[in-house]
Design a protein around this motif. Sequence first.
Motif, mmCIF file in Angstrom:
data_model
loop_
_atom_site.group_PDB
_atom_site.id
_atom_site.type_symbol
_atom_site.label_atom_id
_atom_site.label_comp_id
_atom_site.label_asym_id
_atom_site.label_seq_id
_atom_site.Cartn_x
_atom_site.Cartn_y
_atom_site.Cartn_z
ATOM 1 N N UNK A 245 0.824 -1.214 0.000
ATOM 2 C CA UNK A 245 0.000 0.000 0.000
ATOM 3 C C UNK A 245 0.854 1.257 0.000
ATOM 4 N N UNK A 246 1.921 1.256 0.832
ATOM 5 C CA UNK A 246 2.705 2.483 1.027
ATOM 6 C C UNK A 246 3.869 2.653 0.054
ATOM 7 N N UNK A 247 4.373 1.540 -0.474
ATOM 8 C CA UNK A 247 5.574 1.641 -1.306
ATOM 9 C C UNK A 247 5.451 0.904 -2.642
ATOM 10 N N UNK A 248 4.957 -0.330 -2.607
ATOM 11 C CA UNK A 248 4.933 -1.146 -3.811
ATOM 12 C C UNK A 248 4.162 -0.531 -4.959
ATOM 13 N N UNK A 249 2.947 -0.062 -4.692
ATOM 14 C CA UNK A 249 2.123 0.550 -5.736
ATOM 15 C C UNK A 249 2.769 1.851 -6.229
ATOM 16 N N UNK A 250 3.357 2.598 -5.300
ATOM 17 C CA UNK A 250 4.029 3.850 -5.673
ATOM 18 C C UNK A 250 5.186 3.583 -6.633
ATOM 19 N N UNK A 251 5.931 2.509 -6.399
ATOM 20 C CA UNK A 251 7.034 2.162 -7.294
ATOM 21 C C UNK A 251 6.509 1.854 -8.697
ATOM 22 N N UNK A 252 5.392 1.138 -8.774
ATOM 23 C CA UNK A 252 4.807 0.822 -10.075
ATOM 24 C C UNK A 252 4.383 2.097 -10.801
ATOM 25 N N UNK A 253 3.791 3.023 -10.077
ATOM 26 C CA UNK A 253 3.359 4.283 -10.691
ATOM 27 C C UNK A 253 4.549 5.132 -11.123
ATOM 28 N N UNK A 254 5.636 5.100 -10.346
ATOM 29 C CA UNK A 254 6.839 5.845 -10.726
ATOM 30 C C UNK A 254 7.400 5.327 -12.049
ATOM 31 N N UNK A 255 7.420 4.007 -12.198
ATOM 32 C CA UNK A 255 7.921 3.426 -13.453
ATOM 33 C C UNK A 255 7.000 3.758 -14.618
ATOM 34 N N UNK A 256 5.688 3.770 -14.370
ATOM 35 C CA UNK A 256 4.743 4.132 -15.422
ATOM 36 C C UNK A 256 4.973 5.576 -15.870
ATOM 37 N N UNK A 257 5.242 6.466 -14.929
ATOM 38 C CA UNK A 257 5.541 7.856 -15.288
ATOM 39 C C UNK A 257 6.785 7.939 -16.177
#
Length: 374
Positions: A245-257
């Motif tokens: 919730x706090x890190x994993x999804x954020x990492x995926x979104x960072x790569x998508x950006x």
Amino acid sequence: MRVTYLYTATATLADGAAVEQNFGGCDVTVMGGDQIRHIYNFMGTVNILNTSQDSGLNALNIGCPDEVGEPFTHRRTSRPDNDHRRHQEPQKLGWVAKRKRMKELEELLKSPFEKIGFQNARAMLTELQDLKGAVNTDILLKVTECEMHLQSEKAHSSTNNLQDYICNAESKSSSTVLKMAAAMYNDKCYARAVIFFKISHELRKHEKRKDQGKEPKWIGDRVADIYRANEAMVDVGGSYRKIVVNYGVKYMEDLLDDLRRTIPCESRALEEASCLVNLCAIRLRISEYKKSIEHAKEGIHLLVRYFKESAATYKRYAWLHYDLGLAYHATGQRSKAKEVYQTAIAAAKTSVNYEQIDRKRFVEITEKMIKKLS
């Protein structure tokens, strides 16, 4: 450079007089005898310099390893008549104790962190690092993992420190770090794998590569890697789910950006749609249905914009509709869910990217979901 200490020493002179001095890293002069016979209550290194035998002047130099003199490193706690006893040197004793403590910590840290507690593990790792007097990848990685489990504000800075160390101190390539991440995933160290998948991508961004056209595929694959590790952590539950919730999804979104910063083309659109499928799926797993709906709609519109009527021939199109149906179903929008489920079945039947067995399984699963709506 002189290191300043503060000690108290008692010097017994040849004539039997006792002189007590406080000193803090500077020279201490004791008058009144031709030599200093004993020093009590002292832990440290003292150089005794007989600077003037005729005048009876003696100097105690504290913490000055670069000066010439007779080293006096014993801790004298006995009376003068016990001088024959052997005494250990504090510096060697300290190193032995330090080595012993490091072995104790390394043995304790072999246990699962869930068993010893992530807060305790972080404290032991920090102590071990201080004792070693140097950092290494293993300690930095484990500290970062603990920070994530504890939802600490230091988690992001710890990740950056680890990345800087791997890049600058060890000079590892993105492909090497990627192999390490895959090994961690296979060993079921999912949080560490997520960290290293992310770092492998960050390292690749700074590498000069001739195959820049392959960047969308690389990023799409890393998002898929992080998704699989995130999914495994959701299954484990507890603090692992919080990491997702706090890190994993954020990492995926960072790569998508980062993917969206590459040159627009059809291959990029397909990889972006794949990333959105994975983001939509992981949002469903952590019950973030609103975000899941947003990702699904975004992916569907992207495929339609690039491929028009042929968008339905890509299985990503079918999966995005299926996930959208799940999100609608979970939020009580049953009529919308049934509609997009039916669209997903139709897309799967016309898709040229499906193997026959996969197509059949997908249709069966989706039809079961429609029946649950009845």
